[in-house]
Design a protein around this motif. Structure first.
Motif, short mmCIF file in Angstrom:
data_model
loop_
_atom_site.label_atom_id
_atom_site.label_comp_id
_atom_site.label_asym_id
_atom_site.label_seq_id
_atom_site.Cartn_x
_atom_site.Cartn_y
_atom_site.Cartn_z
N THR A 141 42.16 50.93 51.88
CA THR A 141 41.73 51.17 50.60
C THR A 141 40.52 50.99 50.28
N ASP A 142 40.01 51.75 49.21
CA ASP A 142 38.65 51.86 48.95
C ASP A 142 38.22 50.98 47.76
N LEU A 143 37.63 49.71 47.82
CA LEU A 143 37.37 48.95 46.84
C LEU A 143 36.22 49.41 46.12
N LEU A 144 36.47 49.26 44.63
CA LEU A 144 35.46 49.87 43.94
C LEU A 144 34.89 48.71 43.14
N GLU A 145 33.68 48.91 42.49
CA GLU A 145 32.74 47.71 41.94
C GLU A 145 33.62 46.99 41.01
N ASN A 146 34.59 47.60 40.30
CA ASN A 146 35.38 46.71 39.12
C ASN A 146 36.39 45.91 39.93
N GLY A 147 36.45 45.83 41.41
CA GLY A 147 37.55 45.25 41.83
C GLY A 147 38.76 45.80 42.00
N LYS A 148 39.11 46.85 41.43
CA LYS A 148 40.11 47.54 41.63
C LYS A 148 39.72 48.78 42.99
N ALA A 149 41.06 49.22 43.56
CA ALA A 149 41.02 49.95 44.80
C ALA A 149 41.69 51.14 44.65
N ARG A 150 41.07 52.31 45.36
CA ARG A 150 41.86 53.25 45.43
C ARG A 150 42.67 53.28 46.67
N LYS A 151 44.03 53.83 46.56
CA LYS A 151 44.91 53.67 47.67
C LYS A 151 45.27 55.10 47.92
N ARG A 200 31.02 54.52 43.42
CA ARG A 200 31.92 53.76 44.20
C ARG A 200 31.60 52.34 44.52
N ASN A 236 31.28 48.26 47.93
CA ASN A 236 32.15 47.66 48.73
C ASN A 236 33.29 48.29 49.29
#
Ligand code: HEC
Ligand code: HEC
Ligand SMILES: [Ca+2]
Ligand SMILES: [Ca+2]
Ligand SMILES: [Ca+2]
Ligand SMILES: [Ca+2]
Ligand SMILES: [Ca+2]
Ligand SMILES: [Ca+2]
Ligand SMILES: [Co+2]
Ligand SMILES: [Co+2]
Lengths: 402, 201, 402, 201
Positions: A260-270, A374, A377
């Motif tokens: 999963t790809d963690l973005l700067e705001n702490g949310k992650a793409r799945k 992105r 992180n």
């Protein structure tokens, strides 16, 4: 020309005059090994440095780690089987093919078990596809880190697979109408498992048992792996043991904690499955410095998980100006293409870059363009444009530009 | 492909017993959970014996093995620490993983009760369940993971729409370029004596 | 179905129940070798029988002999490098690449010597081509002789080459106006030499140094071989040492005593370069009997030295009736193509044949059609249609039909 | 390709000395012949010492090594024997070959005089030159090979025109087919225990 002289020097530095004209080389006078002495051949001993390499500080153990394809030592688009990068989570699983079974169950009319012989008896297709790990270039998010395209981009290979269309296999069991996702699982000791959307399974996935003509290598899932064209390597389950049909995804560890790809705001793409269009100059690059002044061929690989590569541009000045490179060799769907750009080099500093475009209109972004969206992180899916600095002495370095 | 699927008569029907032996996957909604149960307290024992050598007594990790606890509040920082407590969206994501893959090198050696127990213990290490919690099929839905809402579907086609730009700039696209970072300074590349250092004499 | 049962038996005959469902296989519980343990990979030990084989009674010594590609054990069109058939006249020549030189002289403006580094610095191209020895199937002129397509048709391989267009290399030296033929020569201890017409040299020949991405294997001419697409393998000089430009052919031993095609009247054709369109069913075949009743995929390879294969037909009754097979995978100029035909087999005798067609309109002839024109003394260029007899027990035999 | 050839400045000019050391090919018209000479008599000595062990005292071949003499009149029979005398069109075809490749395993070990001499001897074995013949650049054109006229250019496109038949028969193309020969009867295939004999149980 300067190039002429330099080229000569490199060649002669270690040459043995006794083998050079006008002398007749030693090997021209004596017999070598006969046929059948090497039933399965190996590379020349002089190519002993053309090998997969790993970075030992990356992981706690080599059984769950990665070794990288020596892209800088290859050309064309086919990766020879012995050099395809490795990524294991429980070491290389060694399976006796007589004991191999593939189970297909869940939301099907008739659950089935296939032996390897069963799979080999079914209709099959042959396709060249690249396989890229989503973590390829993952160490480079915060800046230039590893010196060599083997390390920065070597989690990719490209071979011809032979196997059964997954669609055809599913049809043998018969899908229930509420089928939407597949749980695909490996027989390795990590029981590697991922959720695969049914639409992809019915599109171009394959149950592959061969690579480049021969049976899969143990490192690549012998005897059977899943082929998921254009999608991240983690879902191309090796040592495939089981396919379960379901109605929603499983959220396995490999699609939550990892991939999963963690973005700067702490949310992650799945479920970021597709590998964005990407390219890298494989020569010159840190492991293959420029070998002489004068004519220089810049060569590299490009690929896209969304379809065909349509164009590759090359820059000599870090992305200010671009020229379109020549693509040579087969241009196939979700396969690597080889590109070349020619120039004259006389010792000036170069900042080499390449950018790939695909038939969806996607253009490979700069690393900074990616970071703007992105952050740094994300670990996975770093398809930013790579920069190599060529120094006056021909050395090449991985650099970050701004 | 043919419009009407062809049946090739190849493959053998799988029996329920055969399937049961291999059917180990567990979903967030609890589908696939085995019979059995385990308490935090029992889990501590399993954990200390079978897991702590690598993952640390408190899930803090020993050496470079994965960390299983702490890390809350780090996801949006420069040093995100992804653990069961800070990152995993569902208990299934690690219950299922432990069941198939842990302990590393001795996969599928835990009993169902042990898996429930060690899962409960790791949840407890992460302050997700209290010390008296007993995990089972029945209590499964009581577990609420802190970061369950931390994930969203792949939105690249929207968020990164600008990358679909079929006419990229070719000339004077940016001001002169400066080098801002050097891999050679960081110097983490494995040594390789086969690489010729100076290309040109 | 009968096929179901039979297939099961084959798979289970040697299987270990402890690894089969519901049991969890041993390899699913323990770690295997880590990454980097096998820097250059090898096939699974269970594939140990997939090897090149030679026929020892064929020649006086293994240093001047042939080993055959195991076509029956492969699929798709790419031959893995370790399995490409060998044909040497002085054993496997082992060349230190630092001591490698290519001399280009004769009717040129400026004679040149190239190091390997020089060649690698020039522009290059990547092409998949088949290489077939003119003597492939040569033992079969008088009738069915060897039981296995490895032996009857295994003097062929198909890989992706990377190299410099020969035209480009010749341009570096500059051709004199009376140039018409090239003398191409190997550095092996047979000094293998042939005369190559200039028109072919300027068309599609390559100075190749890579196969399937990596450097050529020693058996295939490391570090440099000549690639002469579509033409008989003997002229694809390995360990290429020298190219001399001249105005007429040399009539070397390899184009007079050998590689001339003796007809019934005692006269011989010379300079028969092109490989006629040809095909063979690789499975089932004597080394891979039919494994069960029921659904059966018939699979094989086809190729033409004159261009692209356009169609392959398959017959189950020795050539009375034909159906068109499906070609799957890339269809490229002077490359192999893979074909498949599906049928249902219930123990009846089959006489399997395949016939290839190419884009010049050529249709692969029967062996008898060939013999009518060429007699049976020609040794070379036997591209007649092969017949495999499938017996009720699934065994397959090389037979001659009339 | 580019219309105007590009010069890449790669490669080094070959000197006449370098070329001389490697330039060993010889053409039928004598171009490429080295200095020197050799008689049939001298050739007999070389041949018996360096060649006869494989090719036989009279060129008849020892064991399965190539035969160099006899075979005249066999080309149009069921058992053609191709030798220097019966088949080779030019003396260059074997002079050049001996010079580069023989003796097998000890290539390029003969002096020019020895090559001339052994060539003369083999010609004599084949009754092409008489016992007193001395071969050299000067006498080269005196050698007339019996089968010089035995070769003609590839004529497949004409002689085999019938094979360019883009519409081959698909149905009932011939009477029922009989098996007329079996590889298993001849039984010359190397044994291979990896081949499963009976495919179907
Ligand atoms: C010998 C070392 C070792 C032992 C013992 C061990 N683990 Fe692990 N564990 C690992 C490694 C290595 C990984 C990561 C494997 C990979 O990614 O391929 C891991 C991963 C995990 C993860 C996933 C972590 C994440 O962030 O994705 C969990 C959960 C876990 N282990 C739990 C356990 C439990 C529970 C036990 C005991 C029952 C255990 N481990 C015993 C080495 C170990
Ligand atoms: C150790 C065995 C051996 C010795 C000694 C030997 N030869 Fe040969 N000769 C061979 C073999 C093997 C070949 C065929 C090689 C090939 O086709 O790759 C051959 C081929 C030839 C041919 C070509 C035959 C044809 O029909 O094409 C000639 C001519 C010849 N040898 C001459 C000589 C002469 C002259 C000598 C000695 C100076 C010699 N040979 C010594 C083994 C030998
Ligand atoms: Ca992982
Ligand atoms: Ca649900
Ligand atoms: Ca270092
Ligand atoms: Ca030969
Ligand atoms: Ca002339
Ligand atoms: Ca036998
Ligand atoms: Co992803
Ligand atoms: Co020919």
């Amino acid at each position: 020309a300067a190039g002429l002289a330099a080229a000569g020097v490199v060649g002669r530095a270690r040459a043995n005059d006794a083998n050079l004209p006008p002398n007749v080389a030693s090997w021209s006078k004596t017999l070598g090994d006969g046929v059948g002495v090497r039933p399965y051949g190996k590379p020349s001993p002089f190519e002993k440095d053309v090998v997969r390499r790993d970075v030992q500080w990356l992981t706690a153990s080599r059984e769950s780690s990665v070794s990288f394809t020596p892209l800088h030592d290859l050309d064309g688009i086919i990766t020879p089987n012995g050099l395809c990068f490795e990524r294991h989570h429980g070491g290389i699983t060694e399976i006796d093919p007589h004991d191999y079974r593939l189970m297909l169950h869940g939301l099907v009319d008739k659950p089935l078990i296939f032996t390897l012989e069963d799979l080999k008896r079914l209709p099959r297709v042959n396709r060249i596809y690249f396989l890229e790990c989503a973590a390829n270039s993952g160490m480079e998010w915060r800046g230039a880190q590893l010196n060599g395209c083997q390390y920065t981009h070597g989690m990719i290979h490209c071979v011809m697979y032979t196997g059964v269309p997954l669609k055809l296999l599913l049809e043998q069991a018969g899908l229930k109408t509420n089928a939407k996702w597949l749980h695909v699982e490996g027989g390795d000791s990590s029981g590697m498992n991922r959720s695969l959307p049914l639409h992809k399974a019915l599109d171009d996935c394959m149950i592959a048992y061969r690579q480049n003509g021969e049976m899969l290598r143990p490192e690549q899932g012998y005897p059977v792996r899943l082929v998921v064209p254009g999608w991240e390597g983690n879902i191309w389950i090796k040592w495939l043991r089981r396919i379960k049909v379901g109605d929603e995804p499983w959220y396995t560890r490999e699609e939550t904690s990892k991939y999963t790809d963690l973005l700067e705001n702490g949310k992650a793409r799945k479920f970021t499955f597709e590998m964005d269009a990407k390219s890298v100059i494989t020569s010159p690059s840190p492991q293959v410095p420029v070998k002489g002044k004068g004519f220089l061929v810049i060569s590299g690989l490009a690929w896209s998980g969304r379809g065909k590569v349509t164009r590759v541009d090359v820059s000599l000045d870090g992305g200010r100006n671009w020229r379109t490179a020549k693509i040579d060799g087969p241009v196939l769907d979700k396969s690597c293409v080889r590109f070349y750009a020619e120039t004259e080099w006389n010792g000036q500093e170069l900042l080499l870059q390449s950018r790939a475009m695909d038939d969806t209109g996607y253009v490979q972004p700069t690393k900074d363009d990616l970071r703007k969206i992105r952050g740094v992180n994300s670990i996975y899916h770093n398809n930013g444009i790579q920069t190599w600095a060529v120094k006056p002495n021909g050395e090449v370095e991985n650099v970050e530009v701004g | 492909q043919s419009p009407k699927p062809q049946n090739y008569g190849i493959g053998t029907q799988a029996t329920p017993e055969q399937i049961a032996g291999w059917d180990i996957d567990v979903r967030p909604d609890g589908v696939g959970l085995p019979p059995g149960k385990g308490s935090v307290k029992d889990g501590e024992k399993v954990y200390l014996e079978r897991c702590a050598a690598c993952h640390g007594e408190f899930g803090e990790s020993a050496g470079r093995w994965p960390q299983l606890a702490q890390g809350k509040g780090t996801l949006a920082t420069h040093d995100p620490v992804k653990t069961v407590g800070s990152y995993f969206p569902y208990a299934a994501s690690f219950f299922d993983y432990i069941r198939r893959a842990m302990p590393f090198g001795d996969a599928q050696s835990l009993s169902n009760n042990e898996i429930y127990a060690v899962t409960a213990f790791i949840l407890n290490l992460n302050d997700i369940v209290d010390d008296n919690f007993v995990l089972s099929k029945e209590t499964w839905s009581k577990v609420k993971m802190p970061n369950e809402g931390g994930f969203f579907d792949d939105d690249r086609k929207v968020a990164e729409k600008a990358f679909w730009n079929s006419k990229p700039c070719m000339k004077d696209c940016r001001p002169p370029v400066k080098i801002t970072g050097h891999a050679s300074v960081i110097d983490v590349t494995p040594d390789d004596k086969s690489i010729r250092k100076g290309g040109v004499e």
